[in-house]
Write an enzyme that holds these catalytic residues in place. Structure first.
Site, short mmCIF file in Angstrom:
data_model
loop_
_atom_site.label_atom_id
_atom_site.label_comp_id
_atom_site.label_asym_id
_atom_site.label_seq_id
_atom_site.Cartn_x
_atom_site.Cartn_y
_atom_site.Cartn_z
N ASP A 42 0.90 -1.30 -0.02
CA ASP A 42 -0.03 -0.02 0.01
C ASP A 42 0.88 1.45 0.09
O ASP A 42 1.54 1.59 0.69
CB ASP A 42 -1.02 -0.12 1.33
CG ASP A 42 -2.22 0.84 1.05
OD1 ASP A 42 -2.30 1.43 0.04
OD2 ASP A 42 -2.78 0.71 2.02
N ASP A 43 0.72 2.12 -1.12
CA ASP A 43 1.47 3.14 -1.05
C ASP A 43 3.26 3.12 -1.23
O ASP A 43 4.00 3.97 -0.68
CB ASP A 43 1.25 4.19 -0.16
CG ASP A 43 -0.39 4.73 -0.08
OD1 ASP A 43 -1.04 4.19 -0.80
OD2 ASP A 43 -0.63 5.59 0.61
N CYS A 82 -6.14 3.87 -3.47
CA CYS A 82 -6.13 2.58 -3.14
C CYS A 82 -7.43 1.68 -3.59
O CYS A 82 -7.07 0.76 -4.16
CB CYS A 82 -6.41 2.64 -1.63
SG CYS A 82 -4.91 3.26 -0.79
N ARG A 86 -7.08 -1.32 -6.52
CA ARG A 86 -7.30 -2.83 -6.06
C ARG A 86 -8.41 -3.41 -6.60
O ARG A 86 -8.58 -4.47 -7.27
CB ARG A 86 -7.85 -2.90 -4.54
CG ARG A 86 -6.84 -2.76 -3.76
CD ARG A 86 -6.84 -1.96 -2.60
NE ARG A 86 -5.62 -1.26 -1.88
CZ ARG A 86 -4.93 -1.94 -1.13
NH1 ARG A 86 -5.12 -3.04 -0.66
NH2 ARG A 86 -3.69 -1.23 -0.73
N LYS A 135 -5.64 -5.48 3.54
CA LYS A 135 -6.58 -4.62 3.59
C LYS A 135 -7.49 -4.90 2.07
O LYS A 135 -6.83 -4.86 1.34
CB LYS A 135 -5.89 -3.14 3.40
CG LYS A 135 -6.74 -2.27 3.05
CD LYS A 135 -5.98 -0.67 3.06
CE LYS A 135 -5.98 -0.04 1.76
NZ LYS A 135 -5.45 1.35 1.95
N HIS A 137 -10.77 -3.04 1.07
CA HIS A 137 -11.03 -1.99 0.72
C HIS A 137 -11.88 -1.70 -0.64
O HIS A 137 -11.75 -0.78 -1.46
CB HIS A 137 -9.49 -1.19 0.47
CG HIS A 137 -9.83 0.46 0.86
ND1 HIS A 137 -8.69 1.34 0.63
CD2 HIS A 137 -10.81 1.06 1.19
CE1 HIS A 137 -8.94 2.60 1.00
NE2 HIS A 137 -10.38 2.37 1.41
N SER A 160 -8.80 1.73 4.71
CA SER A 160 -7.49 1.85 5.22
C SER A 160 -7.25 2.11 6.84
O SER A 160 -8.16 2.57 7.38
CB SER A 160 -7.20 3.15 4.63
OG SER A 160 -6.97 2.99 3.13
N HIS A 229 1.61 2.23 4.27
CA HIS A 229 0.38 3.24 4.05
C HIS A 229 0.47 4.00 5.32
O HIS A 229 0.51 3.23 6.51
CB HIS A 229 -0.93 2.75 3.65
CG HIS A 229 -1.94 3.79 3.44
ND1 HIS A 229 -2.49 4.69 4.41
CD2 HIS A 229 -2.76 4.23 2.50
CE1 HIS A 229 -3.45 5.09 4.02
NE2 HIS A 229 -3.61 5.00 2.65
N ASP A 281 -0.21 -0.84 -4.59
CA ASP A 281 -1.22 -0.02 -5.36
C ASP A 281 -1.50 1.12 -5.62
O ASP A 281 -2.19 1.73 -6.61
CB ASP A 281 -2.41 -0.18 -4.16
CG ASP A 281 -2.27 0.81 -3.20
OD1 ASP A 281 -1.34 1.34 -2.82
OD2 ASP A 281 -3.34 1.08 -2.44
N ASN A 282 -0.10 2.12 -5.41
CA ASN A 282 -0.18 3.33 -6.17
C ASN A 282 1.34 3.87 -5.57
O ASN A 282 1.86 3.13 -4.61
CB ASN A 282 -1.27 4.42 -5.65
CG ASN A 282 -1.52 4.24 -4.31
OD1 ASN A 282 -2.58 3.87 -3.78
ND2 ASN A 282 -0.70 4.96 -3.26
N LYS A 302 1.11 9.57 -5.16
CA LYS A 302 -0.06 9.28 -5.27
C LYS A 302 -1.20 10.27 -5.59
O LYS A 302 -1.20 11.40 -5.22
CB LYS A 302 -0.34 8.61 -3.80
CG LYS A 302 -1.66 8.32 -3.34
CD LYS A 302 -1.78 7.87 -1.94
CE LYS A 302 -3.26 7.40 -1.58
NZ LYS A 302 -3.28 6.74 -0.05
MG MG Z 1 -2.57 2.89 -1.55
#
Ligand code: MG
Length: 481
Positions: A42-43, A82, A86, A135, A137, A160, A229, A281-282, A302
């Site tokens: 995540d991130d 996010c 996904r 996660k 989401h 998140s 994240h 994811d980003n 992001k």
């Molecule tokens: Mg993310």
């Protein structure tokens, strides 16, 4: 016309006429169908993995994945946030195609539609065991949870980790307690900071236990740690270990989790039977300063259509099937994974339109393989078409982005404040200019016109709020009226 623009179309045509065996088809006759594990952090930015130049921490297990597998230098998520990202990974669709945008929260009443086909449901077609930890989401209400979308089991959080009462900027009462779920059951109604410190470890343990239980049958596991994240948390084992701060410590723990999975596969002699995919994811959430990662020289992060938001590190390892130590510089995106994996296991794609294409020849390192998309990629933000890419060229359309340039930086979990960044009609050649610094719009009218025409095709189909175009083939999310 520029050759770079023609190549994808040429390769698409060639692929159409070649017999399947000529495209390095995976050998499904050799034994059991392959296991697939997708790790989606995540991130984690392009510059937050050692194999991609990251310096914040030692990451020996990800280094090993690069050494024993294939590194993708031009890999994109569908939207740089996010939930949308996904949704695309799991369905092979642009997220606006299926009505998912932004980041869903505890007040969201919608989620991933029941009519969509997820990766887990794809594997279920072939009798795989399916599991997830991390996660989700994609809708926190019971009817949207992973166990309703093809996963046999789930352990993790519904949205998140910053959507909770401990958020440093949250007004009292703005977030309900953040629950920890097992399948559809609440294990703990409200996580405390000390609980979040254990999540990455617990997710990895769940993955390993799943592998142990299903070692004798084909399986699919989706590991989605909610790190790095914000808010950043790490277990005692890695606190202070990176010598670069908490963000580096967190990266070390993610790398440890990758190592646990590699070790579990080796212990059951499943290396040759398992495709292991690692990505994020980003890009980095730059407003968090020393709690954000690095885009590794790509522009912005992001939440933007610049490469720092959409281009993420990606590694794939499958000894004997994917060439060890190889590098793929061709563009590739998350939405192509579902159709590629469908081909790999002989599963059927859904009847409704999806946006990804089979890119197995690129994954397998077939010499000369090219991305089969005509227009490679549409950079949407919600339903705003902010940029389009074909070949090496990327055209931004006028829109408002955000930047931290010149702003006071965030620190230790508190964010700085973005300022608006007006973006004009900007044309970049990503081959020579990954940082999107030299606008060539005035010098390349033919390329600009070609990209404009491709964008028009997308607008006629997926729509575009920036130019007031309604979508024509998009579907509603679950829970919508
Ligand atoms: Mg993310």
């Amino acid at each position: 016309m520029n050759r770079a623009l023609l190549l994808p179309l040429w390769s698409c045509t060639l692929a159409w006429f070649l017999p399947a065996t000529a495209l390095t088809a995976p050998n499904r006759e050799a034994g059991r169908p392959p296991n697939v594990i997708v790790i989606y952090t995540d991130d984690q930015g392009y510059g937050d993995v050692g194999a991609f130049g990251g310096k914040a921490a030692r990451m020996p297990n990800l280094d090993r994945m690069a050494r024993e597998g294939r590194k993708f230098t031009d890999f994109h998520v569908a939207q740089a946030v996010c939930s949308a990202s996904r949704a695309a990974l799991l369905t092979g669709c642009y997220p606006n195609r299926i009505g998912i945008s932004g980041a869903l929260g505890p007040k969201s009443t919608h989620g991933l539609g029941a009519n969509e086909l997820t990766l887990a449901q794809l594997f279920k077609q072939k009798g795989y065991a399916t599991g997830m930890a991390g996660k989700w989401h994609l809708g926190h209400l019971p009817e949207f949870l992973p166990t309703r979308r093809g996963f046999d089991e789930f352990y993790g959080i519904p949205y998140s980790g910053d959507m909770w009462p401990y958020h440093p900027e949250a007004k009292p009462g703005s977030y309900p307690p953040l629950p920890l779920l097992e399948n559809e059951h609440t294990l703990k109604p409200g996580l405390e900071p000390a609980d979040q410190e254990q999540l990455t470890v617990q997710y990895a343990e769940r993955a390993v236990r799943f592998i142990n239980r299903h070692k004798d049958e084909p399986f699919f596991f989706y590991l989605a740690p909610n790190m790095p994240h914000v808010p950043l948390f790490v277990s005692d084992r890695f606190k202070g270990k990176s010598e670069t701060g908490l963000f580096g410590d967190v990266l070390m723990e993610i790398d440890w989790a990758v190592g646990e999975i590699l070790q579990a596969l080796a212990s059951h002699k499943l290396d040759q039977d398992t495709l292991l995919i690692f990505s994020s994811d980003n890009g980095p959430w730059l407003s968090y300063g020393n709690h954000a990662g690095s885009a590794g020289g790509l522009r912005e992060g992001k939440g933007t259509a610049f490469e720092g938001g959409h281009r993420v590190p990606c590694l794939m390892r499958w000894p004997g099937r994917i060439p060890a130590g190889s590098v793929c510089d061709e563009p590739l995106m998350t939405i192509d994974l579902l159709p590629s994996l469908a081909r790999l296991i002989g599963a059927e794609l859904p009847k409704h339109p999806i946006d990804g294409l089979d890119v197995w020849p690129l994954l397998a390192g077939q010499p000369g393989a090219r991305n089969p998309h005509d227009a490679y990629f549409f950079y949407y933000n919600k339903n705003d078409l902010e940029a389009v890419r074909a070949g090496d060229w990327k055209l931004h359309f006028p829109h408002k982005a955000r930047t931290m340039e010149g702003q006071p930086q965030g620190r230790d979990g508190l964010p700085g404040k973005y300022k608006p960044l007006p973006v004009g009609r900007e044309l970049y050649n990503l081959k020579d200019d990954r940082a999107e610094a030299r606008n060539l719009a005035a010098d390349q009218p033919e390329i600009l016109a070609r990209l404009e025409a491709l964008a028009e095709k997308a607008r006629a189909d997926l729509g575009d709020d920036l130019t007031g175009r309604p979508p024509t083939r998009n579907r509603k999310p679950g829970g919508s009226q």
